[in-house]
Design a protein around this motif. Structure first.
Motif, PDB file in Angstrom:
ATOM      1  N   GLY A 261       0.814  -1.209   0.000  1.00 34.89           N
ATOM      2  CA  GLY A 261       0.000   0.000   0.000  1.00 34.89           C
ATOM      3  C   GLY A 261       0.848   1.259   0.000  1.00 34.89           C
ATOM      4  N   ALA A 262       1.970   1.219   0.735  1.00 34.07           N
ATOM      5  CA  ALA A 262       2.870   2.371   0.767  1.00 34.07           C
ATOM      6  C   ALA A 262       3.516   2.599  -0.599  1.00 34.07           C
ATOM      7  CB  ALA A 262       3.947   2.159   1.831  1.00 34.07           C
ATOM      8  N   VAL A 263       3.815   1.514  -1.320  1.00 36.11           N
ATOM      9  CA  VAL A 263       4.367   1.651  -2.675  1.00 36.11           C
ATOM     10  C   VAL A 263       3.338   2.301  -3.591  1.00 36.11           C
ATOM     11  CG1 VAL A 263       5.233   0.400  -4.695  1.00 36.11           C
ATOM     12  CG2 VAL A 263       5.943  -0.295  -2.410  1.00 36.11           C
ATOM     13  N   VAL A 264       2.071   1.913  -3.430  1.00 34.67           N
ATOM     14  CA  VAL A 264       1.018   2.519  -4.248  1.00 34.67           C
ATOM     15  C   VAL A 264       0.902   4.012  -3.941  1.00 34.67           C
ATOM     16  CG1 VAL A 264      -1.446   2.546  -4.761  1.00 34.67           C
ATOM     17  CG2 VAL A 264      -0.272   0.370  -4.425  1.00 34.67           C
ATOM     18  N   LEU A 265       0.890   4.383  -2.669  1.00 30.41           N
ATOM     19  CA  LEU A 265       0.778   5.802  -2.309  1.00 30.41           C
ATOM     20  C   LEU A 265       2.008   6.576  -2.783  1.00 30.41           C
ATOM     21  CD1 LEU A 265      -0.966   7.920  -0.936  1.00 30.41           C
ATOM     22  CD2 LEU A 265       0.213   7.435   1.209  1.00 30.41           C
ATOM     23  N   ALA A 266       3.190   5.964  -2.676  1.00 30.14           N
ATOM     24  CA  ALA A 266       4.410   6.607  -3.172  1.00 30.14           C
ATOM     25  C   ALA A 266       4.308   6.861  -4.667  1.00 30.14           C
ATOM     26  CB  ALA A 266       5.621   5.729  -2.858  1.00 30.14           C
ATOM     27  N   THR A 267       3.790   5.881  -5.407  1.00 29.03           N
ATOM     28  CA  THR A 267       3.663   6.030  -6.851  1.00 29.03           C
ATOM     29  C   THR A 267       2.633   7.093  -7.212  1.00 29.03           C
ATOM     30  OG1 THR A 267       4.258   3.703  -7.133  1.00 29.03           O
ATOM     31  CG2 THR A 267       3.235   4.795  -9.002  1.00 29.03           C
ATOM     32  N   LEU A 268       1.534   7.139  -6.471  1.00 31.57           N
ATOM     33  CA  LEU A 268       0.536   8.194  -6.699  1.00 31.57           C
ATOM     34  C   LEU A 268       1.148   9.571  -6.470  1.00 31.57           C
ATOM     35  CD1 LEU A 268      -2.691   6.703  -5.055  1.00 31.57           C
ATOM     36  CD2 LEU A 268      -2.296   7.144  -7.476  1.00 31.57           C
TER      37      LEU A 268
END
Length: 322
Positions: A261-268
């Motif tokens: 989830g943190a990778v997704v938020l970082a990518t966003l």
């Protein structure tokens, strides 16, 4: 190397590269506009439906902190981008605000790319991140417009520009499909989604390949405009996703997200909008040079994130989460 190969050797990324190659060879290869529009509708509705179904089974207490983190990023990112572009890169008020709006908003296609990356890597993530994506689309545009007004930039004499820009965001195809899909998915849940899963699930990757094939062509065509803008724009378009991705990763960790989830938020946070933001900025900041923002977000930052950025954020997350 396994992180990089997971990104580089995925079918969508290879199709993006094929599109860029076709443009470099001056091929007449193009996805017909009606087909491209239909594919984009499919992709946005599919991620909305899936996200809504996942959100229906999530506890609101789990969603609250990531949602707040996403909104906070939508304020902090355009703020630092505007200041850096004005004071360090020497951009004018309108152009700095335009770039800040694009880089503070988010790219749904980059979101799809990181979801595909995590699935290939076998890394789980919170299903409600689609809702966070929707929440992050508009705040940066508002912040950038207000910064332009405070700096005495164009369009700062009334609220009409901001109101028109917000209406443009809310009525945009991408926002309506994401929000509509979220609502529908939330109502029907996973059980209700099951009958259409073969279409919206099994075929998703194939449609994404077609979409990125065309996007590779468009990005390569915009590359000339990026080069003409000079090294300051090139440097920003590469530095911004690294800084923003790091902020997003830390925000995700603090909000209690899983590693995926943190990778997704970082990518966003690292992504830059080239669909919703350009239309809104055109209304709110008509004097801004649209070529700067579109070339930077689409021709530089998007390929950087897909090829290098996402594996980088995943590697940083591994170090952060141990």
């Amino acid at each position: 190397m396994s992180l990089a190969s997971t990104a580089l050797l995925s079918p969508p990324v290879l199709c993006f590269g094929l599109g860029a190659l076709a443009s470099a060879l001056r091929s007449n290869l193009r996805i017909p506009a009606p087909v491209f529009d239909a594919v984009s509708i499919y992709l946005l509705l599919a991620i909305g439906l899936k996200g809504g179904a996942e959100l229906a089974e999530s506890r609101w207490s789990d969603f609250a902190a990531p949602a707040i983190a996403g909104l906070a990023l939508g304020i902090v990112i355009p703020l630092w981008c505007f200041i850096a572009l004005r004071r360090l890169a020497g951009f004018g008020t309108a152009d700095a605000a335009s770039l800040a709006a694009h880089y503070g908003s988010v790219s749904a296609v980059t979101f799809i790319a990181v979801i595909n990356y995590l699935e290939r890597a076998g890394t789980s993530h919170e299903g409600f991140m689609t809702a966070v994506l929707a929440l992050m689309e508009a705040p940066a545009i508002v912040v950038a417009f207000l910064l332009a007004r405070m700096a005495g930039g164009p369009g700062g004499s009334s609220h009409s520009g901001l109101g028109a820009a917000l209406r443009e965001v809310v009525s945009a195809k991408s926002f309506l499909l994401l929000m509509g899909g979220l609502v529908i998915g939330g109502i029907i849940g996973k059980a209700g989604l099951a009958p259409v899963r073969p279409f919206f699930g099994d075929l998703f990757l194939g449609f994404l390949c077609l979409f990125l094939l065309e996007l590779g062509i468009v990005a390569a065509q915009k590359a000339d405009e990026a080069w003409q803008a000079g090294p300051r724009l090139l440097a920003f378009a590469i530095a911004a996703p690294i800084v923003n991705g790091s902020l997003g990763l830390l925000a995700g960790h603090m909000a209690g997200l899983s590693e995926g989830g943190a990778v997704v938020l970082a990518t966003l946070a690292a992504s830059a909008s080239y669909i919703a933001a350009p239309a809104a900025v055109r209304l709110a900041l008509p004097e801004a040079n649209a070529a700067y923002s579109l070339a930077a977000s689409l021709a530089i930052t998007f390929p950087f994130n897909v090829v290098i950025g996402i594996p980088l954020y995943a590697a940083l997350a591994q170090g952060l989460y141990g």
